[in-house]
Write a protein that holds these residues in place. Structure first.
Motif, PDB file in Angstrom:
ATOM      1  N   ILE A  44       5.085   7.479  -2.037  1.00  0.00           N
ATOM      2  CA  ILE A  44       4.050   6.892  -2.881  1.00  0.00           C
ATOM      3  C   ILE A  44       3.861   5.413  -2.558  1.00  0.00           C
ATOM      4  CG2 ILE A  44       3.313   6.455  -5.246  1.00  0.00           C
ATOM      5  CD1 ILE A  44       3.277   9.420  -4.307  1.00  0.00           C
ATOM      6  N   GLU A  45       4.937   4.717  -2.260  1.00  0.00           N
ATOM      7  CA  GLU A  45       4.839   3.312  -1.839  1.00  0.00           C
ATOM      8  C   GLU A  45       4.005   3.198  -0.559  1.00  0.00           C
ATOM      9  OE1 GLU A  45       5.939   0.396  -2.958  1.00  0.00           O
ATOM     10  OE2 GLU A  45       7.124   1.006  -4.707  1.00  0.00           O
ATOM     11  N   GLU A  46       4.227   4.104   0.382  1.00  0.00           N
ATOM     12  CA  GLU A  46       3.469   4.082   1.632  1.00  0.00           C
ATOM     13  C   GLU A  46       2.010   4.439   1.395  1.00  0.00           C
ATOM     14  OE1 GLU A  46       2.614   3.627   5.681  1.00  0.00           O
ATOM     15  OE2 GLU A  46       4.253   2.882   4.417  1.00  0.00           O
ATOM     16  N   VAL A  47       1.753   5.375   0.482  1.00  0.00           N
ATOM     17  CA  VAL A  47       0.369   5.696   0.119  1.00  0.00           C
ATOM     18  C   VAL A  47      -0.316   4.459  -0.449  1.00  0.00           C
ATOM     19  CG1 VAL A  47      -1.119   7.025  -1.420  1.00  0.00           C
ATOM     20  CG2 VAL A  47       0.787   8.153  -0.282  1.00  0.00           C
ATOM     21  N   ALA A  48       0.363   3.765  -1.353  1.00  0.00           N
ATOM     22  CA  ALA A  48      -0.207   2.563  -1.959  1.00  0.00           C
ATOM     23  C   ALA A  48      -0.527   1.519  -0.897  1.00  0.00           C
ATOM     24  CB  ALA A  48       0.751   1.995  -3.001  1.00  0.00           C
ATOM     25  N   GLY A  86      -4.324   0.379   0.090  1.00  0.00           N
ATOM     26  CA  GLY A  86      -4.683  -1.038   0.027  1.00  0.00           C
ATOM     27  C   GLY A  86      -5.254  -1.539   1.339  1.00  0.00           C
ATOM     28  N   ALA A  87      -4.631  -1.128   2.451  1.00  0.00           N
ATOM     29  CA  ALA A  87      -5.087  -1.561   3.770  1.00  0.00           C
ATOM     30  C   ALA A  87      -6.447  -0.971   4.132  1.00  0.00           C
ATOM     31  CB  ALA A  87      -4.057  -1.179   4.830  1.00  0.00           C
ATOM     32  N   GLY A  91      -5.426   2.332  -8.836  1.00  0.00           N
ATOM     33  CA  GLY A  91      -4.585   3.402  -9.352  1.00  0.00           C
ATOM     34  C   GLY A  91      -3.195   3.403  -8.749  1.00  0.00           C
ATOM     35  N   PHE A  92      -3.097   3.260  -7.443  1.00  0.00           N
ATOM     36  CA  PHE A  92      -1.779   3.299  -6.816  1.00  0.00           C
ATOM     37  C   PHE A  92      -0.995   2.012  -7.042  1.00  0.00           C
ATOM     38  CE2 PHE A  92      -3.400   7.049  -4.639  1.00  0.00           C
ATOM     39  CZ  PHE A  92      -2.274   7.862  -4.698  1.00  0.00           C
ATOM     40  N   THR A  93      -1.691   0.913  -7.292  1.00  0.00           N
ATOM     41  CA  THR A  93      -0.985  -0.297  -7.715  1.00  0.00           C
ATOM     42  C   THR A  93      -0.322  -0.056  -9.063  1.00  0.00           C
ATOM     43  OG1 THR A  93      -2.478  -1.760  -6.497  1.00  0.00           O
ATOM     44  CG2 THR A  93      -1.267  -2.729  -8.341  1.00  0.00           C
ATOM     45  N   ALA A  94      -1.039   0.607  -9.962  1.00  0.00           N
ATOM     46  CA  ALA A  94      -0.471   0.946 -11.269  1.00  0.00           C
ATOM     47  C   ALA A  94       0.678   1.934 -11.139  1.00  0.00           C
ATOM     48  CB  ALA A  94      -1.561   1.519 -12.180  1.00  0.00           C
ATOM     49  N   VAL A  95       0.564   2.861 -10.189  1.00  0.00           N
ATOM     50  CA  VAL A  95       1.643   3.826  -9.957  1.00  0.00           C
ATOM     51  C   VAL A  95       2.903   3.112  -9.489  1.00  0.00           C
ATOM     52  CG1 VAL A  95       2.400   5.721  -8.485  1.00  0.00           C
ATOM     53  CG2 VAL A  95       0.135   5.805  -9.519  1.00  0.00           C
ATOM     54  N   ARG A  96       2.760   2.171  -8.588  1.00  0.00           N
ATOM     55  CA  ARG A  96       3.927   1.419  -8.105  1.00  0.00           C
ATOM     56  C   ARG A  96       4.621   0.711  -9.267  1.00  0.00           C
ATOM     57  NH1 ARG A  96       2.403  -2.065  -2.845  1.00  0.00           N
ATOM     58  NH2 ARG A  96       4.676  -2.284  -2.797  1.00  0.00           N
ATOM     59  N   GLU A  97       3.839   0.146 -10.153  1.00  0.00           N
ATOM     60  CA  GLU A  97       4.412  -0.536 -11.312  1.00  0.00           C
ATOM     61  C   GLU A  97       5.121   0.449 -12.228  1.00  0.00           C
ATOM     62  OE1 GLU A  97       0.979  -2.393 -12.964  1.00  0.00           O
ATOM     63  OE2 GLU A  97       0.903  -3.996 -11.443  1.00  0.00           O
ATOM     64  N   ALA A  98       4.522   1.623 -12.417  1.00  0.00           N
ATOM     65  CA  ALA A  98       5.121   2.647 -13.281  1.00  0.00           C
ATOM     66  C   ALA A  98       6.433   3.154 -12.692  1.00  0.00           C
ATOM     67  CB  ALA A  98       4.145   3.798 -13.487  1.00  0.00           C
ATOM     68  N   VAL A 138      -3.100  10.041   2.643  1.00  0.00           N
ATOM     69  CA  VAL A 138      -1.946  10.476   1.848  1.00  0.00           C
ATOM     70  C   VAL A 138      -1.002  11.320   2.704  1.00  0.00           C
ATOM     71  CG1 VAL A 138      -1.241  11.935  -0.090  1.00  0.00           C
ATOM     72  CG2 VAL A 138      -3.148  10.339  -0.360  1.00  0.00           C
ATOM     73  N   LEU A 139      -1.564  12.224   3.505  1.00  0.00           N
ATOM     74  CA  LEU A 139      -0.728  13.062   4.368  1.00  0.00           C
ATOM     75  C   LEU A 139      -0.123  12.252   5.505  1.00  0.00           C
ATOM     76  CD1 LEU A 139      -0.183  16.124   3.971  1.00  0.00           C
ATOM     77  CD2 LEU A 139      -2.142  15.285   2.688  1.00  0.00           C
ATOM     78  N   ALA A 140      -0.855  11.287   6.023  1.00  0.00           N
ATOM     79  CA  ALA A 140      -0.312  10.427   7.077  1.00  0.00           C
ATOM     80  C   ALA A 140       0.860   9.609   6.543  1.00  0.00           C
ATOM     81  CB  ALA A 140      -1.400   9.510   7.625  1.00  0.00           C
ATOM     82  N   ALA A 141       0.752   9.168   5.294  1.00  0.00           N
ATOM     83  CA  ALA A 141       1.836   8.404   4.670  1.00  0.00           C
ATOM     84  C   ALA A 141       3.078   9.264   4.510  1.00  0.00           C
ATOM     85  CB  ALA A 141       1.383   7.866   3.312  1.00  0.00           C
ATOM     86  N   LEU A 142       2.894  10.537   4.168  1.00  0.00           N
ATOM     87  CA  LEU A 142       4.040  11.447   4.010  1.00  0.00           C
ATOM     88  C   LEU A 142       4.765  11.620   5.345  1.00  0.00           C
ATOM     89  CD1 LEU A 142       5.683  13.388   2.256  1.00  0.00           C
ATOM     90  CD2 LEU A 142       3.955  15.145   2.733  1.00  0.00           C
TER      91      LEU A 142
END
Length: 208
Positions: free
Chosen positions: A10-14, A18-19, A43-50, A198-202
């Motif tokens: 999820i960090e890599e997705v975020a 962003g990039a 959304g993914f910035t909020a996920v990182r915080e959560a 998302v799949l590339a990040a995984l």
């Protein structure tokens, strides 16, 4: 694959969202509301915080929290769709501390089913399903063939990217882009493009 692995995903997705925020927004400007990149980035910035506020747990808990946060923080269609995908994936993984590749493949099938139920889209409709469905199939096939995790996730990544590229000549049949009719032809679907990210990040996390 444990909770740390999925948190790293999820960090890599975020990071990737962003990039690529401006690129995703440009894609959306052509056939949508011009907010896909900015919405997902928020959304993914909020996920990182959560996730930082609730570290550890299980893979299922990490992904369920990801989905719930996206539904709460992201507007438009992408929040509910991505949120549903991650929540269904988390639910499918259950409460185990570690996840096998076969379990992950089953989880992606559940995520795809959830997205299809919510959005009513099929392959060929020019949506995120056009990237998610082939990725899920590729991962399941790799599991059946006994492929190692990194190679299996690379196959899923490649299938998602190919599916996203294949949306360019399609006419949209779902979502706001469908209102454009034939004018939607010639543009890549932003949801399929972000799904490929998302799949590339995984795969990137699996490859280390």
């Amino acid at each position: 694959m444990d909770a740390q692995f999925f948190t790293a995903w999820i960090e890599e997705v975020a990071r990737a969202v962003g990039a690529n925020r401006d690129h995703l927004t440009r894609l959306d400007a052509a056939i949508g509301d011009a907010d896909h990149g900015s919405n997902l980035d928020r959304g993914f910035t909020a996920v990182r915080e959560a996730l930082a506020a609730a570290p550890g747990g299980t893979p299922g808990a990490v992904l369920s929290l990801t989905g719930t946060t996206l539904i709460r923080k992201v507007g438009g269609a992408s929040g509910p769709l991505y949120g549903t995908a991650f929540r269904e994936l988390g639910k499918a993984l259950g409460s185990g501390a570690d996840v096998t590749l076969a379990e992950l493949a089953s989880g992606f099938e559940a995520a795809l089913a959830g997205v299809r139920r919510l959005g009513g889209a099929a392959e060929g409709d020019k949506t995120m399903v056009d990237a998610l469905a082939p990725a899920s199939r590729a991962l399941s096939a790799a599991v059946q063939n006994g492929t190692k995790a990194e190679e299996a996730l690379d196959a899923a990544r490649a299938a998602a990217e190919e599916g996203a590229q294949a949306t360019i000549p399609l006419q949209a049949r779902k979502g706001r882009a469908s209102y454009l009719g034939e004018r939607s032809i010639g543009h890549q679907d932003p949801g399929a493009a972000s799904t490929a990210l998302v799949l590339a990040a995984l795969h990137a996390v699996a490859a280390g």
